[in-house]
Motif scaffolding. Structure first.
Motif, short mmCIF file in Angstrom:
data_model
loop_
_atom_site.label_atom_id
_atom_site.label_comp_id
_atom_site.label_asym_id
_atom_site.label_seq_id
_atom_site.Cartn_x
_atom_site.Cartn_y
_atom_site.Cartn_z
N MET A 123 -41.34 -35.96 -2.70
CA MET A 123 -41.72 -36.06 -4.12
C MET A 123 -43.24 -36.10 -4.25
SD MET A 123 -38.93 -38.84 -5.56
CE MET A 123 -38.76 -38.34 -7.25
N LYS A 124 -43.75 -35.39 -5.24
CA LYS A 124 -45.19 -35.31 -5.43
C LYS A 124 -45.65 -36.45 -6.34
CE LYS A 124 -47.20 -31.18 -5.41
NZ LYS A 124 -47.77 -29.88 -5.86
N VAL A 125 -46.65 -37.20 -5.86
CA VAL A 125 -47.14 -38.39 -6.58
C VAL A 125 -48.57 -38.17 -7.07
CG1 VAL A 125 -47.63 -40.87 -6.42
CG2 VAL A 125 -45.71 -39.90 -5.14
N TYR A 126 -48.79 -38.37 -8.37
CA TYR A 126 -50.13 -38.35 -8.95
C TYR A 126 -50.46 -39.76 -9.47
CZ TYR A 126 -50.02 -33.17 -9.18
OH TYR A 126 -49.96 -31.84 -8.89
N CYS A 127 -51.71 -40.18 -9.27
CA CYS A 127 -52.17 -41.50 -9.75
C CYS A 127 -53.33 -41.33 -10.72
CB CYS A 127 -52.65 -42.36 -8.59
SG CYS A 127 -51.40 -42.85 -7.44
N VAL A 128 -53.34 -42.16 -11.75
CA VAL A 128 -54.49 -42.23 -12.66
C VAL A 128 -54.95 -43.69 -12.69
CG1 VAL A 128 -55.36 -41.85 -15.00
CG2 VAL A 128 -53.61 -40.33 -14.06
N ILE A 129 -56.26 -43.89 -12.45
CA ILE A 129 -56.82 -45.24 -12.39
C ILE A 129 -57.94 -45.39 -13.41
CG2 ILE A 129 -57.82 -47.02 -10.87
CD1 ILE A 129 -56.89 -45.37 -8.47
N PRO A 130 -57.69 -45.99 -14.58
CA PRO A 130 -58.78 -46.28 -15.51
C PRO A 130 -59.66 -47.39 -14.93
CG PRO A 130 -56.61 -46.42 -16.57
CD PRO A 130 -56.39 -46.43 -15.09
N ASN B 281 -58.27 -35.22 -2.46
CA ASN B 281 -57.27 -35.60 -3.48
C ASN B 281 -57.82 -36.57 -4.53
OD1 ASN B 281 -57.46 -37.66 -1.56
ND2 ASN B 281 -55.36 -38.36 -1.91
N ILE B 282 -59.09 -36.97 -4.40
CA ILE B 282 -59.69 -37.92 -5.36
C ILE B 282 -60.68 -37.19 -6.26
CG2 ILE B 282 -61.15 -39.98 -5.62
CD1 ILE B 282 -59.98 -41.06 -3.04
N SER B 283 -60.58 -37.43 -7.57
CA SER B 283 -61.55 -36.87 -8.51
C SER B 283 -61.94 -37.92 -9.54
CB SER B 283 -60.98 -35.63 -9.21
OG SER B 283 -59.81 -35.97 -9.93
N ASP C 282 -50.71 -37.39 -3.81
CA ASP C 282 -51.21 -36.01 -3.78
C ASP C 282 -52.50 -35.86 -4.59
OD1 ASP C 282 -48.83 -34.32 -2.50
OD2 ASP C 282 -48.00 -35.94 -3.71
N LYS C 283 -52.58 -36.55 -5.71
CA LYS C 283 -53.80 -36.51 -6.52
C LYS C 283 -54.10 -37.91 -7.06
CE LYS C 283 -53.61 -31.67 -7.93
NZ LYS C 283 -53.68 -30.70 -9.05
N ILE C 284 -55.38 -38.28 -7.01
CA ILE C 284 -55.85 -39.57 -7.54
C ILE C 284 -57.00 -39.29 -8.49
CG2 ILE C 284 -56.86 -41.82 -6.99
CD1 ILE C 284 -55.63 -41.41 -4.11
N VAL C 285 -56.78 -39.52 -9.78
CA VAL C 285 -57.84 -39.35 -10.78
C VAL C 285 -58.36 -40.73 -11.17
CG1 VAL C 285 -58.40 -38.52 -13.10
CG2 VAL C 285 -56.82 -37.22 -11.67
N VAL C 286 -59.65 -40.95 -10.95
CA VAL C 286 -60.26 -42.22 -11.34
C VAL C 286 -61.07 -41.97 -12.61
CG1 VAL C 286 -61.57 -44.23 -10.56
CG2 VAL C 286 -60.47 -42.75 -8.87
N VAL C 287 -60.68 -42.63 -13.68
CA VAL C 287 -61.37 -42.44 -14.96
C VAL C 287 -62.44 -43.51 -15.12
CG1 VAL C 287 -61.11 -42.20 -17.45
CG2 VAL C 287 -59.22 -41.54 -15.94
N ASN C 288 -63.68 -43.09 -15.08
CA ASN C 288 -64.80 -44.01 -15.26
C ASN C 288 -65.03 -44.19 -16.75
OD1 ASN C 288 -67.19 -45.40 -15.33
ND2 ASN C 288 -68.28 -44.07 -13.91
N ASP C 289 -64.57 -45.32 -17.26
CA ASP C 289 -64.55 -45.56 -18.71
C ASP C 289 -65.83 -46.22 -19.20
OD1 ASP C 289 -63.52 -45.53 -21.26
OD2 ASP C 289 -62.26 -47.29 -20.99
#
Length: 282
Positions: A1-8, A57-59, A31-38
């Protein structure tokens, strides 16, 4: 299973490296980690950029919002900004906070659990906080509730509940809507997540009123709100919060604040809440 993460994240220079390290050291790495710099004003951006250079995999995504930390709306608006940058080929979407250390088998266990039953909509572990050099359960909620700091959703469930609502109470309404649509919620006691910053540490008086407003927008009605408010105030060992919560409820009611749910969903939610309370009493 493909896992995406979002971290505010907002001003998490103390913890974000610990969180990201715990992600890249997983037995099954997302698979993908998006870190949202708020709109951070500290070194958060530099720390994330360092991980971004080292891990494909980190953006990092930048979001502009108020510096004031209001629970719910700010964090979910940031989450939604990050989510929009992702493609739709994921099977599991995970919302994480930037002040966590996950056990190394966290995603392995999450995937394993989702694979057991196609009607499992949400999975999560338990939050632990450090007290007197010991990691103890952060017992702010019931054991059948997944903390907002680490929520994993099956894609189909996430879409059916309409994603995450940018309002306080988002991490309760998501589970209530899960149940409304007949999805299962699984909590795994063996997954002990280290929560490095106590919940609500940065909230002010207006945020306290927001809790009562959240109870109103969930469609609880007065009596369920009163019981839930008293329970939460006593759990936090601050009985006077009960008054703040009720003030928030009546403020929302007088302002005719829109509910986060439909009339039919609100009816289901009240029936479900009464049922759970009766189960605890008898």
């Amino acid at each position: 299973m493909k896992v995406y993460c979002v971290i505010p994240t907002y001003n998490e220079e103390t913890f974000i490296a610990l969180t990201l390290n715990s992600l890249v050291q997983q037995t099954v790495v997302p698979d993908k980690i998006v870190v949202v710099n708020d709109n951070s004003t500290d070194r958060t951006a530099d720390i994330i950029a360092d991980f971004e250079r080292k891990h494909e995999n980190i953006s990092q995504v930048f979001n502009e919002s108020e510096n004031k930390h209001l629970p719910g709306s700010k964090v979910i608006r940031a989450f939604n900004k990050g989510f929009k940058t992702l493609d739709d080929s994921f099977d599991i979407i995970v919302k994480l906070d930037g002040d966590l250390i996950l056990p190394t088998n966290y995603f392995e266990r999450i995937i394993e659990t989702f694979n057991k039953n196609s009607r499992i909509g949400m999975v999560g572990g338990f939050a632990y906080i450090e007290k007197n050099n010991e990691w103890i359960l952060e017992s702010l909620t019931d054991k059948d509730h997944i903390r907002g700091a680490f929520k994993a959703y099956r894609k189909e469930c996430f879409l059916e509940i309409g994603g995450l609502k940018p309002a306080m109470g988002w991490d309760t309404v998501d589970e209530l809507l899960c149940r409304f649509y007949n999805w299962q919620i699984i909590t795994l006691e063996d997954l002990k997540v280290k929560h490095l910053k106590p919940t609500g540490a940065t909230y002010d008086q207006s945020a306290r009123y927001k809790q009562g407003e959240a109870f109103y927008t969930l469609g609880y009605g007065f009596w369920i709100t009163a019981i839930a408010s008293l329970k939460l105030a006593l759990r936090k060992q601050k009985p006077l919060l009960f008054i703040d919560y009720l003030k928030g409820f009546f403020k929302a009611k007088n302002n005719k604040t829109p509910l986060l749910v439909t009339t039919e969903q609100a009816k289901f939610i009240r029936a479900y809440r009464w049922k759970k309370m009766k189960e605890k009493l008898f």
